[in-house]
Design a protein around this motif. Sequence first.
Motif, PDB file in Angstrom:
ATOM      1  N   GLU A  56       0.825  -1.206   0.000  1.00 43.42           N
ATOM      2  CA  GLU A  56       0.000   0.000   0.000  1.00 43.42           C
ATOM      3  C   GLU A  56       0.857   1.253   0.000  1.00 43.42           C
ATOM      4  O   GLU A  56       0.530   2.244  -0.660  1.00 43.42           O
ATOM      5  CB  GLU A  56      -0.936   0.007   1.208  1.00 43.42           C
ATOM      6  CG  GLU A  56      -1.900   1.177   1.215  1.00 43.42           C
ATOM      7  CD  GLU A  56      -2.964   1.068   2.288  1.00 43.42           C
ATOM      8  OE1 GLU A  56      -3.641   2.073   2.545  1.00 43.42           O
ATOM      9  OE2 GLU A  56      -3.115  -0.032   2.866  1.00 43.42           O
ATOM     10  N   GLY A  57       1.973   1.216   0.728  1.00 42.75           N
ATOM     11  CA  GLY A  57       2.880   2.361   0.724  1.00 42.75           C
ATOM     12  C   GLY A  57       3.463   2.616  -0.649  1.00 42.75           C
ATOM     13  O   GLY A  57       3.611   3.766  -1.083  1.00 42.75           O
ATOM     14  N   LEU A  58       3.797   1.546  -1.361  1.00 40.35           N
ATOM     15  CA  LEU A  58       4.300   1.669  -2.730  1.00 40.35           C
ATOM     16  C   LEU A  58       3.218   2.234  -3.645  1.00 40.35           C
ATOM     17  O   LEU A  58       3.483   3.085  -4.493  1.00 40.35           O
ATOM     18  CB  LEU A  58       4.777   0.305  -3.228  1.00 40.35           C
ATOM     19  CG  LEU A  58       5.198   0.202  -4.691  1.00 40.35           C
ATOM     20  CD1 LEU A  58       6.282   1.211  -5.030  1.00 40.35           C
ATOM     21  CD2 LEU A  58       5.661  -1.224  -5.009  1.00 40.35           C
ATOM     22  N   TYR A  59       2.000   1.758  -3.455  1.00 41.92           N
ATOM     23  CA  TYR A  59       0.867   2.218  -4.271  1.00 41.92           C
ATOM     24  C   TYR A  59       0.663   3.730  -4.099  1.00 41.92           C
ATOM     25  O   TYR A  59       0.504   4.468  -5.072  1.00 41.92           O
ATOM     26  CB  TYR A  59      -0.377   1.453  -3.839  1.00 41.92           C
ATOM     27  CG  TYR A  59      -1.636   1.732  -4.617  1.00 41.92           C
ATOM     28  CD1 TYR A  59      -1.886   1.108  -5.824  1.00 41.92           C
ATOM     29  CD2 TYR A  59      -2.598   2.607  -4.125  1.00 41.92           C
ATOM     30  CE1 TYR A  59      -3.054   1.346  -6.533  1.00 41.92           C
ATOM     31  CE2 TYR A  59      -3.770   2.849  -4.826  1.00 41.92           C
ATOM     32  CZ  TYR A  59      -3.989   2.217  -6.026  1.00 41.92           C
ATOM     33  OH  TYR A  59      -5.150   2.461  -6.719  1.00 41.92           O
ATOM     34  N   GLU A  60       0.685   4.178  -2.847  1.00 45.18           N
ATOM     35  CA  GLU A  60       0.481   5.606  -2.583  1.00 45.18           C
ATOM     36  C   GLU A  60       1.631   6.439  -3.138  1.00 45.18           C
ATOM     37  O   GLU A  60       1.414   7.517  -3.710  1.00 45.18           O
ATOM     38  CB  GLU A  60       0.332   5.838  -1.083  1.00 45.18           C
ATOM     39  CG  GLU A  60      -0.965   5.285  -0.509  1.00 45.18           C
ATOM     40  CD  GLU A  60      -1.158   5.634   0.957  1.00 45.18           C
ATOM     41  OE1 GLU A  60      -0.195   6.157   1.577  1.00 45.18           O
ATOM     42  OE2 GLU A  60      -2.262   5.395   1.490  1.00 45.18           O
ATOM     43  N   GLU A  61       2.855   5.943  -2.996  1.00 50.63           N
ATOM     44  CA  GLU A  61       3.998   6.685  -3.506  1.00 50.63           C
ATOM     45  C   GLU A  61       3.978   6.730  -5.029  1.00 50.63           C
ATOM     46  O   GLU A  61       4.388   7.725  -5.642  1.00 50.63           O
ATOM     47  CB  GLU A  61       5.299   6.065  -3.018  1.00 50.63           C
ATOM     48  CG  GLU A  61       6.546   6.861  -3.375  1.00 50.63           C
ATOM     49  CD  GLU A  61       6.542   8.272  -2.807  1.00 50.63           C
ATOM     50  OE1 GLU A  61       7.186   9.155  -3.413  1.00 50.63           O
ATOM     51  OE2 GLU A  61       5.890   8.506  -1.763  1.00 50.63           O
TER      52      GLU A  61
END
Length: 206
Positions: A56-61
């Motif tokens: 999810e952190g990768l998705y947001e970034e």
Amino acid sequence: MPCNPEPTADPVRERLLKAALDSFLSDDYHKVTTRLIAQKAEANVSMIRYYFGNKEGLYEEMIRDTMAPLLKVLNGQMLDSVDGFADFLNLYYQIMAEHPEFPKLILKVLALKQGPGRRFIQQLLARGRTNGAKKVGKLKSSGQVSASIDPDILRLAFVSLAMMPMLLKDIFEEQMGHPMDTAFLAQLAAFNGRLFSAGLAPKPSA
């Protein structure tokens, strides 16, 4: 928790972001795995944890990274005059032409609530709304736009002009019989910019 290093031009980090963008644009969020992204990026899956914490952190970034040039404009000088609206539209068109599925992805997250990131995208849009209102206030103070302009109406009109051509890009290209290439998008941005500027102009004194 991610280490949150400074987002420098680290080649592994950049490859992971590109692989994530390609993966999330071509398939549903739940079908994309961190292992698949790491393979596409020719990186170890542990690097996703290092840079982004988790999927999810990768998705947001990935979303932030794609939208960064547009958000940066709201802190720059491009919109210090009404002529800048055409330049901003052209910037938006060209970025989205490189990633034609991205507007649809944002729409799916916000309207259909598919995948994570809804609150995150709303936060980005809220920041854009605040910064945009400041820009409108300065344009009013300098007499470039009518004092009666509602910043939210202006924002909705601008988003409509920006998003709709890219959301329906395939349909428009089929109907016109030619691609919406760089030259065409530049002409569209210039035309819509003139329309927008005319609508914002202060009414002449009686």
